[in-house]
Design an enzyme around this catalytic site. Structure first.
Site, PDB file in Angstrom:
ATOM      1  N   GLN A 296      -5.161  -1.422   9.459  1.00  0.00           N
ATOM      2  CA  GLN A 296      -5.118  -2.945   8.514  1.00  0.00           C
ATOM      3  C   GLN A 296      -5.705  -3.577   9.868  1.00  0.00           C
ATOM      4  OE1 GLN A 296      -3.806  -3.320   5.848  1.00  0.00           O
ATOM      5  NE2 GLN A 296      -4.393  -5.879   5.938  1.00  0.00           N
TER       6      GLN A 296
ATOM      7  N   LYS B 234       0.801  -1.254   0.233  1.00  0.00           N
ATOM      8  CA  LYS B 234      -0.104   0.069   0.136  1.00  0.00           C
ATOM      9  C   LYS B 234       0.945   0.993  -0.124  1.00  0.00           C
ATOM     10  CE  LYS B 234      -3.738  -2.273   2.249  1.00  0.00           C
ATOM     11  NZ  LYS B 234      -4.513  -2.957   3.435  1.00  0.00           N
TER      12      LYS B 234
ATOM     13  N   ASP C 240     -11.192   2.539   3.714  1.00  0.00           N
ATOM     14  CA  ASP C 240     -12.100   1.569   3.192  1.00  0.00           C
ATOM     15  C   ASP C 240     -13.701   0.862   3.061  1.00  0.00           C
ATOM     16  OD1 ASP C 240     -10.103  -0.841   3.972  1.00  0.00           O
ATOM     17  OD2 ASP C 240      -9.888  -0.375   5.836  1.00  0.00           O
TER      18      ASP C 240
END
Ligand code: GUN
Length: 299
Positions: free
Chosen positions: A98, A54, A121
Site C-alpha cells: 500500500q 481490500k 498493481d
C-alpha cells in the site's frame, strides 16, 4: 438530453461476482485458491481503510487474504525480506504494498522488488514497459476498471478520439496506453496543455484524472461524449458548515447535460479499483498455474 449515469457500484459487483465464480471453479476443478498479500507500513488513516476494504473484498470472493501490517519505522531491509518471502510463497499469487510508504522507504525500489508476475498493481517497471509495448502484463487497477466500463458502454473503441486529462504513472499514462491498444486516437492533456477545452470538446471519450475538483465543465464536452471521472476530491460542503463533500475532477451537473454517459463521484470508478485488483489476482493465479485467463477480466 441528460447523460446516462454509469453505476460503478453495480458494475463492480458484477466483476466481483465473475471473479467469485472463477475462484469457485478453480477450487472445485484444480484445488487452487488464489491468494493476495497486502502489506501496510505505518498507520496512515486512509491506507488503513483501503487495506481493510481490500481484505474484506478478497475474502468475499473466496480468495485467501494475507495481511502484513508493519511498524512505521520498519527498516527497508525488513520490508524487502518480507517481499522476498512472499515472492517465493506458492500460496501467494498477488502482492500489493500500500502506498504511500513512510518517507525513509524508497517506493521505486520496493515496488520493483515485487516479481512482475505477482505485481497486481501493475506498477513494476517491467509491467509498465510491457503495457507500453503492447505485451501481456499486469495492468494498473484503476485504468483497467475505466477500460472495462468504456468497452461495456461503447463496445469497440477503435477509431474513437480519447483525451486523458492527467499524466500520472498510476492512471494517466497506463490509461493512454490501454486506449491506444484498443485503437483509439489518444491525446494526453495536462496542466501545461494549450487549448485544453477545445481538445476535450473534440473527444468521444474524456478521462479526467487530474486531482482538481470539478475542473472539467460542460463547455469542455462535446455532445454525446463518454466522460469517465477518476478524481476523488474532498471539498468543504457548499451548504453545510464544517462538513465536507466528495467531488470528482468533473463538474457533474454541467457535464451531464452535454455528455452521452458519465461516471459519478462517489460510486463511479472508485468501486472498480478493488474489483480489478481481485480480477488481477485471479489472472496472476491462472497465469502462474498455466491455466487459461478469465475472459472479460483482463485488458
Ligand atoms: N494507494 C492508493 N491507491 C493505491 C493503489 O492503487 N495501489 C497501492 N499499492 N497503493 C495505493
Amino acid at each position: 438530453m441528460a447523460a446516462k449515469v454509469i453505476d460503478g457500484k453495480i458494475f463492480a459487483a458484477g466483476v466481483r461476482a465473475q471473479v467469485g465464480e472463477q475462484v469457485l471453479r478453480l477450487k472445485n476443478e484444480k484445488n487452487i485458491i488464489p491468494g493476495l498479500a497486502v502489506i501496510l507500513v505505518g498507520e496512515d488513516a486512509a491506507s488503513q481503510v483501503y487495506v481493510r476494504n481490500k481484505h474484506t473484498s478478497t475474502i468475499e470472493v473466496g480468495m485467501n487474504s494475507y495481511e502484513h501490517r508493519l511498524d512505521s519505522n520498519t527498516p527497508e531491509v525488513d520490508l524487502l525480506a518480507l517481499i522476498d518471502q512472499l515472492n517465493n510463497d506458492p500460496k501467494v499469487h498477488g502482492i500489493l504494498c500500500q502506498l504511500p510508504l513512510p518517507g525513509h522507504l524508497n517506493e521505486e525500489l520496493v515496488i520493483n522488488s515485487i516479481i512482475p508476475e505477482k505485481d497486481v498493481d501493475g506498477f513494476h517497471i517491467s509491467n509498465v514497459g510491457m503495457l507500453a509495448t503492447g505485451q501481456k502484463s499486469m495492468v494498473p487497477c484503476t485504468p483497467l476498471g475505466c477500460l472495462m466500463m468504456l468497452r461495456d458502454h461503447l463496445g469497440l473503441l477503435s477509431g474513437l478520439n480519447a483525451v486523458v486529462v492527467g499524466r500520472s504513472n498510476i492512471v494517466g499514462k497506463p490509461m493512454a496506453n490501454l486506449l491506444l491498444r484498443d485503437s483509439c486516437t489518444v491525446t494526453i492533456a495536462h496542466s501545461r496543455t494549450k487549448n485544453i477545452e477545445s481538445i476535450c470538446r473534440n473527444a468521444d471519450i474524456v478521462i479526467a484524472a487530474v486531482g482538481q475538483p470539478e475542473m472539467i465543465t460542460g463547455d469542455w464536452i462535446g455532445d454525446g461524449a463518454t466522460v469517465i471521472d477518476v478524481g476523488i476530491n474532498r471539498i468543504p460542503h457548499p451548504e453545510k458548515d464544517g462538513k465536507f463533500k466528495l467531488v470528482g475532477d468533473v463538474h457533474f451537473e454541467s457535464v451531464s447535460a452535454k455528455a452521452g454517459a458519465i461516471t459519478p463521484v462517489p460510486g463511479g470508478v472508485g468501486p472498480m479499483t478493488i474489483a480489478c485488483l481481485l480480477a488481477n489476482t485471479l489472472t496472476a493465479c491462472c497465469r502462474s498455474n498455466g491455466l487459461e485467463e478469465p475472459e472479460g477480466l483482463t485488458a
